[in-house]
Write an enzyme that holds these catalytic residues in place. Structure first.
Site, PDB file in Angstrom:
ATOM      1  N   HIS A   1       0.852  -1.192   0.000  1.00 26.67           N
ATOM      2  CA  HIS A   1       0.000   0.000   0.000  1.00 26.67           C
ATOM      3  C   HIS A   1       0.884   1.237   0.000  1.00 26.67           C
ATOM      4  O   HIS A   1       1.805   1.358   0.817  1.00 26.67           O
ATOM      5  CB  HIS A   1      -0.910   0.011   1.231  1.00 26.67           C
ATOM      6  CG  HIS A   1      -1.626   1.322   1.436  1.00 26.67           C
ATOM      7  ND1 HIS A   1      -1.455   2.111   2.552  1.00 26.67           N
ATOM      8  CD2 HIS A   1      -2.509   1.978   0.636  1.00 26.67           C
ATOM      9  CE1 HIS A   1      -2.196   3.199   2.444  1.00 26.67           C
ATOM     10  NE2 HIS A   1      -2.857   3.140   1.301  1.00 26.67           N
ATOM     11  N   SER A   2       0.627   2.157  -0.927  1.00 25.43           N
ATOM     12  CA  SER A   2       1.318   3.441  -0.950  1.00 25.43           C
ATOM     13  C   SER A   2       2.837   3.240  -1.000  1.00 25.43           C
ATOM     14  O   SER A   2       3.350   2.636  -1.938  1.00 25.43           O
ATOM     15  CB  SER A   2       0.887   4.268   0.266  1.00 25.43           C
ATOM     16  OG  SER A   2       1.297   5.611   0.144  1.00 25.43           O
ATOM     17  N   LEU A   3       3.573   3.707   0.033  1.00 22.93           N
ATOM     18  CA  LEU A   3       5.021   3.499   0.065  1.00 22.93           C
ATOM     19  C   LEU A   3       5.365   2.010  -0.058  1.00 22.93           C
ATOM     20  O   LEU A   3       6.347   1.646  -0.707  1.00 22.93           O
ATOM     21  CB  LEU A   3       5.605   4.062   1.360  1.00 22.93           C
ATOM     22  CG  LEU A   3       7.068   3.715   1.666  1.00 22.93           C
ATOM     23  CD1 LEU A   3       7.993   4.314   0.623  1.00 22.93           C
ATOM     24  CD2 LEU A   3       7.456   4.174   3.067  1.00 22.93           C
TER      25      LEU A   3
ATOM     26  N   GLY B   1       3.878  -0.180  -1.799  1.00 24.60           N
ATOM     27  CA  GLY B   1       3.845  -0.532  -3.214  1.00 24.60           C
ATOM     28  C   GLY B   1       5.090  -0.068  -3.946  1.00 24.60           C
ATOM     29  O   GLY B   1       5.600  -0.756  -4.839  1.00 24.60           O
TER      30      GLY B   1
ATOM     31  N   ILE C   1      -1.586  -0.990  -4.020  1.00 27.56           N
ATOM     32  CA  ILE C   1      -2.819  -0.319  -3.612  1.00 27.56           C
ATOM     33  C   ILE C   1      -2.554   1.182  -3.509  1.00 27.56           C
ATOM     34  O   ILE C   1      -1.819   1.637  -2.628  1.00 27.56           O
ATOM     35  CB  ILE C   1      -3.344  -0.863  -2.269  1.00 27.56           C
ATOM     36  CG1 ILE C   1      -3.541  -2.384  -2.344  1.00 27.56           C
ATOM     37  CG2 ILE C   1      -4.644  -0.169  -1.879  1.00 27.56           C
ATOM     38  CD1 ILE C   1      -3.871  -3.019  -1.006  1.00 27.56           C
TER      39      ILE C   1
END
Length: 595
Positions: free
Chosen positions: A100-102, A104, A124
């Site tokens: 998720h975010s970082l 990813g 995500i």
């Protein structure tokens, strides 16, 4: 699935992690976003399919993990190295990744550097990494240096602010760019706070996380990095994230789209949709997990036998191919994932190969316009055995797959060491006086089906609608989780619409194709079975053994090489409740199929 805490040693301390599932299952590494922790996945993972071992890390400076030593800037490269340390410690050679975010960004860079490790990747709402144009390099480096020094000075000047737990939740909800529900914020603060002597709390995260962590890569450099990703990628982009409109982020999105392995899907929600509303993305991830299993998927090479066209088989294999082989064959309109909940409980001493029969899952269909025949499926399984050059094997079959196994063991008794049949004793027989009507009925039904299908597009469904249809249309009761497992290989995506699916199975499977033989004729085959046999029958389905399968039940009951076990459940008990079945299968294998 009940989570467990683990700790992984690193040179400066420990990496804390939360695990879900059994360690022997296929592996999924989960990486959280900046200033979050592994609790970010607490609401999503219970909605994901079982059969995977999820390991969710607290990255350094987050949650319960040790902080990096002081004095330097933390970058994406630092986090990638942590992932490699963790993977090496766990002795993982190949796994899936969800970020998720970082998380990813870390996962995508790791996948570029170590493509041999990552089987597939879910990102995500990952809005980076952000490329740096050459003319901005000096400005960025000056900014991060000044920012790091300012944070160090501030840390020396006094203690961090303290809060009650409720105040800490309020701070997290008000200062976060995206909106967290209070329930979601409560999940994150569980691992984000440390006790203060006055009974209050302080946030435990490393303050250096507020400094820019991107590497100074130009767009061309990032293009090269992203296009080094060779595995399938599901890139989930949310509808409510203002950052997605920034030119830098649009450029990043364009870079990812340049890689043909990346599939982008827009979902309804904000940056924390996985935590606030995990049900909005769980179906997409489940489908992706199922279609891109980290265990090897074996596609049998095409081969001409008595078939009228080349047939490509797909299969999943589990374990060491030097071990004794167990061929696993599913029932009508199912696929090889019917065994996915059962196999993790079976002994690791075998090589399990689960095939998709023709017209099921990812395998080709038999030639069109002709009725299906039982004998053709038997020949197809024989071809699979010959392809792998197995001199002998154990056979595990559910329903129609078990019926095929019974004939196979009778026709090729020297090739089958032992036979395990789940909830069937067929195939059913016909009375001699009904043979003519049965033959004509099959021809008429096949022609009628063909006429109905000519020029007609198959109906399409969302993944959730397809799952509901499977549950409603099945004579036995599938749990929703089981239906989702089967749907992963039963559906084909509609061209031009990423949210719609059609059922990929051969529609002729809805018609009868058991052999048109009396039971006296079948006994010539079934009576030739010499290997040990166990039938594991579901008690809710036993009524048929006093009606159309009565002859088969009475025949097998008198055979000295046959054992009959009855378990609580219905026709799909092996998939819904594998704990009720596995002991009978495991004990039988270990008793009758040793090296």
């Amino acid at each position: 699935m009940n989570p467990q805490e683990i700790s992984i040693p690193v040179p400066w301390g420990n990496i804390a992690a939360k695990t879900w599932g059994h360690f022997s299952d296929a592996r999924v590494l989960c990486l959280h976003g900046i200033q979050d922790n592994c609790g970010t996945f607490d609401k999503l993972i219970p909605l994901l399919r079982r059969g995977f071992y999820y390991v969710c890390l607290d990255m350094p400076g987050h949650g319960w993990s040790s902080h990096y030593p002081p004095g330097f800037r933390i970058t994406l490269e630092c986090y990638v190295l942590v992932v490699k340390r963790v993977v090496d410690h766990l002795k993982w050679d190949r796994f899936k990744c969800i970020g998720h975010s970082l998380g990813g960004m870390i996962a995508s860079l790791f996948t570029s550097l170590y493509p041999e490790h990552v089987a597939s990747l879910v990102m995500i709402d990952c809005a980076g990494p952000v490329a740096v144009h050459a003319q901005d390099t000096v400005k960025l480096l000056r900014m991060v240096c000044d920012g790091l020094l300012a944070i160090e000075r501030k840390a020396k000047s006094g203690s961090p602010p303290s809060y009650t737990r409720e105040q800490a939740i309020d701070v997290l909800m008000t200062k976060r760019p995206s909106k967290l529900t209070r329930s979601s914020a409560n999940v994150l603060v569980e691992r984000s706070l440390v006790d203060r002597p006055d009974g209050r709390y302080a946030f435990s995260m490393d303050q250096r996380l507020k400094v820019q962590y991107n590497l100074t890569f130009t767009p061309i450099q990032y293009m090269a990095v992203v296009n080094s990703i060779r595995c399938p990628v599901l890139h989930l982009r949310v509808s409510d994230n203002p950052l997605q409109k920034n030119p830098e982020i649009k450029l990043t999105r364009k870079i990812y789209k340049s890689n043909p392995n990346v599939r982008m899907v827009k979902v309804n929600g904000n940056h924390d949709v996985h935590l606030n509303h995990p049900e909005r993305i769980s179906d997409l991830i489940n489908t992706f997990l199922t279609r891109h299993s980290p265990r090897p998927t074996l596609a049998c090479s095409t081969h001409r036998q008595h078939l009228s066209k080349l047939i490509l088989f797909t299969a999943k294999a589990y374990g060491d191919n030097n071990r004794p082989a167990v061929l696993c064959v599913h029932g009508v309109q199912d696929n090889c994932d019917t065994f996915v909940t059962l196999l993790p409980s079976l002994p690791y001493d075998y090589y399990y190969v689960c095939i998709d029969l023709p017209g099921h899952g990812g395998s080709d269909h038999f030639p069109a316009h002709l009725p299906l025949e039982f004998i053709n499926y038997l020949a197809a399984i024989k071809w699979v055995m010959d392809h792998f050059a197995w001199p002998e094997l154990a056979y595990l079959g559910h329903s129609f797959g078990g019926q095929l196994g019974s004939w196979l063991a009778g026709v090729y008794p020297d090739r089958i060491r032992c036979l395990i049949v789940l909830d069937t004793m067929g195939p059913r027989s016909v009375d001699i006086c009904d043979t003519l009507a049965a033959v004509r009925g099959r021809i008429d039904d096949a022609q009628s089906l063909h006429r109905r299908q000519c020029g007609r597009k198959p109906p399409s469904y969302t993944f959730g609608e397809a799952v509901n249809k499977m549950m409603a249309g099945r004579p036995s009761r599938l749990t929703e989780e089981s239906a989702r497992i089967l749907a992963g290989r039963a559906l084909a995506r509609v061209d031009g619409d990423d949210d719609k699916y059609t059922f990929a199975s051969d529609q002729r499977l809805k018609l009868a194709f058991y052999p048109l033989m009396t039971f006296d004729q079948q006994k010539q085959i079934l009576g030739s079975i010499v290997c040990p046999v166990v039938f594991v029958l579901a008690d809710e389905n036993c009524g048929r053994y006093s009606t159309y399968l009565k002859d088969a039940y009475e025949f097998y009951s008198k055979r000295s090489n046959v054992t009959i076990r009855v378990v609580s459940g219905d026709h799909d008990v092996h998939l819904n409740y594998p704990d009720r079945v596995f002991r009978h299968v495991a004990d039988f294998l270990q008793e009758h199929y040793k090296n």
